[in-house]
Design a protein around this motif. Structure first.
Motif, PDB file in Angstrom:
ATOM      1  N   MET A  31       0.907  -1.173  -0.038  1.00 24.22           N
ATOM      2  CA  MET A  31       0.071   0.090   0.072  1.00 24.22           C
ATOM      3  C   MET A  31       0.807   1.451  -0.008  1.00 24.22           C
ATOM      4  N   ARG A  32       0.498   2.146  -0.791  1.00 23.57           N
ATOM      5  CA  ARG A  32       1.259   3.290  -1.077  1.00 23.57           C
ATOM      6  C   ARG A  32       0.546   4.549  -0.310  1.00 23.57           C
ATOM      7  N   ILE A  33       1.407   5.198   0.432  1.00 24.13           N
ATOM      8  CA  ILE A  33       0.973   6.505   1.113  1.00 24.13           C
ATOM      9  C   ILE A  33       1.261   7.619   0.242  1.00 24.13           C
ATOM     10  N   PRO A  34       0.024   8.490  -0.089  1.00 21.21           N
ATOM     11  CA  PRO A  34       0.317   9.817  -0.968  1.00 21.21           C
ATOM     12  C   PRO A  34       1.238  10.716  -0.145  1.00 21.21           C
ATOM     13  N   PRO A  35       1.953  11.561  -1.019  1.00 19.26           N
ATOM     14  CA  PRO A  35       2.709  12.419  -0.338  1.00 19.26           C
ATOM     15  C   PRO A  35       2.037  13.666   0.388  1.00 19.26           C
ATOM     16  N   PHE A  36       2.386  13.989   1.332  1.00 22.31           N
ATOM     17  CA  PHE A  36       1.823  15.041   2.173  1.00 22.31           C
ATOM     18  C   PHE A  36       1.812  16.468   1.778  1.00 22.31           C
ATOM     19  N   GLN A  37       2.497  16.802   0.658  1.00 21.15           N
ATOM     20  CA  GLN A  37       2.776  18.254  -0.006  1.00 21.15           C
ATOM     21  C   GLN A  37       1.630  18.332  -0.647  1.00 21.15           C
ATOM     22  N   ARG A  38       0.808  17.474  -1.172  1.00 20.36           N
ATOM     23  CA  ARG A  38      -0.421  17.656  -1.654  1.00 20.36           C
ATOM     24  C   ARG A  38      -1.503  18.375  -1.088  1.00 20.36           C
ATOM     25  N   PHE A  39      -1.583  17.981   0.336  1.00 19.41           N
ATOM     26  CA  PHE A  39      -2.528  18.405   1.262  1.00 19.41           C
ATOM     27  C   PHE A  39      -2.070  19.591   2.192  1.00 19.41           C
ATOM     28  N   ARG A  40      -0.782  20.030   1.851  1.00 20.18           N
ATOM     29  CA  ARG A  40      -0.358  21.139   2.963  1.00 20.18           C
ATOM     30  C   ARG A  40      -1.119  22.407   2.774  1.00 20.18           C
ATOM     31  N   ARG A  41      -1.446  22.721   1.436  1.00 23.43           N
ATOM     32  CA  ARG A  41      -1.923  23.938   1.256  1.00 23.43           C
ATOM     33  C   ARG A  41      -3.686  24.000   2.084  1.00 23.43           C
ATOM     34  N   PHE A  42      -4.057  22.756   1.594  1.00 25.73           N
ATOM     35  CA  PHE A  42      -5.531  22.579   2.184  1.00 25.73           C
ATOM     36  C   PHE A  42      -5.244  22.675   3.785  1.00 25.73           C
ATOM     37  N   SER A  43      -4.839  21.994   4.447  1.00 30.69           N
ATOM     38  CA  SER A  43      -4.532  21.891   6.090  1.00 30.69           C
ATOM     39  C   SER A  43      -4.208  23.334   6.434  1.00 30.69           C
ATOM     40  N   GLN A  44      -3.357  24.363   5.759  1.00 27.12           N
ATOM     41  CA  GLN A  44      -3.230  25.574   6.338  1.00 27.12           C
ATOM     42  C   GLN A  44      -4.495  26.358   6.123  1.00 27.12           C
ATOM     43  N   ILE A  45      -4.962  26.290   5.020  1.00 29.95           N
ATOM     44  CA  ILE A  45      -6.331  26.976   4.923  1.00 29.95           C
ATOM     45  C   ILE A  45      -7.441  26.699   5.949  1.00 29.95           C
ATOM     46  N   SER A  46      -7.676  25.395   5.983  1.00 30.25           N
ATOM     47  CA  SER A  46      -8.602  24.737   6.964  1.00 30.25           C
ATOM     48  C   SER A  46      -8.249  25.228   8.471  1.00 30.25           C
ATOM     49  N   ALA A  47      -6.962  25.130   8.813  1.00 33.20           N
ATOM     50  CA  ALA A  47      -6.301  25.432  10.215  1.00 33.20           C
ATOM     51  C   ALA A  47      -6.681  27.225  10.572  1.00 33.20           C
ATOM     52  N   VAL A  48      -6.512  27.874   9.561  1.00 32.00           N
ATOM     53  CA  VAL A  48      -6.777  29.155   9.719  1.00 32.00           C
ATOM     54  C   VAL A  48      -8.408  29.416   9.917  1.00 32.00           C
ATOM     55  N   PHE A  49      -9.108  28.732   9.180  1.00 35.92           N
ATOM     56  CA  PHE A  49     -10.498  28.906   8.925  1.00 35.92           C
ATOM     57  C   PHE A  49     -11.032  28.490  10.550  1.00 35.92           C
ATOM     58  N   VAL A  50     -10.397  27.397  10.847  1.00 39.27           N
ATOM     59  CA  VAL A  50     -10.917  26.874  12.217  1.00 39.27           C
ATOM     60  C   VAL A  50     -10.442  27.506  13.333  1.00 39.27           C
ATOM     61  N   LEU A  51      -9.223  28.314  13.322  1.00 37.90           N
ATOM     62  CA  LEU A  51      -8.844  29.402  14.292  1.00 37.90           C
ATOM     63  C   LEU A  51      -9.904  30.889  14.240  1.00 37.90           C
ATOM     64  N   GLY A  52     -10.076  30.962  13.292  1.00 38.55           N
ATOM     65  CA  GLY A  52     -11.106  32.065  12.921  1.00 38.55           C
ATOM     66  C   GLY A  52     -12.389  31.967  13.466  1.00 38.55           C
ATOM     67  N   MET A  53     -12.733  30.728  13.282  1.00 34.28           N
ATOM     68  CA  MET A  53     -14.104  30.462  14.084  1.00 34.28           C
ATOM     69  C   MET A  53     -13.918  30.489  15.749  1.00 34.28           C
ATOM     70  N   VAL A  54     -13.052  29.935  16.035  1.00 34.09           N
ATOM     71  CA  VAL A  54     -12.755  29.907  17.561  1.00 34.09           C
ATOM     72  C   VAL A  54     -12.755  31.435  17.952  1.00 34.09           C
ATOM     73  N   THR A  55     -11.951  32.319  17.106  1.00 32.12           N
ATOM     74  CA  THR A  55     -11.553  33.717  17.852  1.00 32.12           C
ATOM     75  C   THR A  55     -12.862  34.507  17.706  1.00 32.12           C
ATOM     76  N   GLY A  56     -13.728  34.289  16.627  1.00 34.12           N
ATOM     77  CA  GLY A  56     -15.033  34.886  16.529  1.00 34.12           C
ATOM     78  C   GLY A  56     -15.894  34.532  17.656  1.00 34.12           C
ATOM     79  N   ALA A  57     -16.073  33.174  17.888  1.00 37.28           N
ATOM     80  CA  ALA A  57     -16.825  32.495  19.028  1.00 37.28           C
ATOM     81  C   ALA A  57     -16.433  33.277  20.363  1.00 37.28           C
ATOM     82  N   VAL A  58     -15.010  33.193  20.322  1.00 38.76           N
ATOM     83  CA  VAL A  58     -14.793  33.906  21.951  1.00 38.76           C
ATOM     84  C   VAL A  58     -15.046  35.321  21.902  1.00 38.76           C
TER      85      VAL A  58
END
Length: 167
Positions: free
Chosen positions: A1-28
């Protein structure tokens, strides 16, 4: 079984992390604004409840003694600022109102008394209430009567309220 390289998902994980942090900050921020407004509303409500109770007592007394002009019909308690600024800085308006309402119930027997007997009644009130400890919100406060004045059926008392210090 082959694992796909993480570099493909790095940009998506950064955008989703910023989005989640914005939601938490807005809720606070929303929660802070909501609780600040609710706290102001609660403080006003407590002040109004104390004033309504005081007005009810005054109306009842005024109806009872409306034909006599030489008796104490109304008792007004006022807080006087202390000379020691550090001691009064911890007093919020709700605590002051609760202490004043407790003092009003202690002074209730003075209603209906003759204004000409205030010299003996004033001495009695000073002996009973001067330095008395009131417990409000699990904290102890001492009240000290500074001035008493009777005019036109209204007994006005200025008190100094300080946090109680055990010695």
């Amino acid at each position: 079984m082959r694992i796909p390289p993480f570099q493909r998902f790095r940009r998506f994980s950064q955008i989703s992390a910023v989005f989640v942090l914005g939601m938490v900050t807005g809720a606070v921020m929303y929660n802070a604004v909501f609780h600040l407004g609710y706290n102001v509303l609660w403080l006003n409500n407590q002040e109004m409840r104390v004033e309504i109770e005081q007005y009810r007592n005054d109306i009842k007394t005024l109806k009872k003694y409306n034909n006599t002009s030489t008796v104490i019909r109304e008792i007004k308690l006022r807080m006087e600022e202390s000379k020691d600024k550090e001691s009064t800085s911890g007093l919020d308006p709700v605590t002051v109102k609760e202490i004043i309402s407790k003092m009003g119930t202690d002074l209730e027997p003075m209603r209906g008394r003759s204004m000409f007997d205030i010299d003996t009644d004033g001495k009695l009130a000073r002996l009973l209430l001067d330095g008395k400890i009131y417990i409000v919100r699990e904290k102890e406060y001492s009240a000290r009567i500074r001035t008493m004045l009777v005019m036109e059926g209204v007994l006005q008392i200025w008190v100094e309220i300080n946090p109680y210090k055990r010695s």
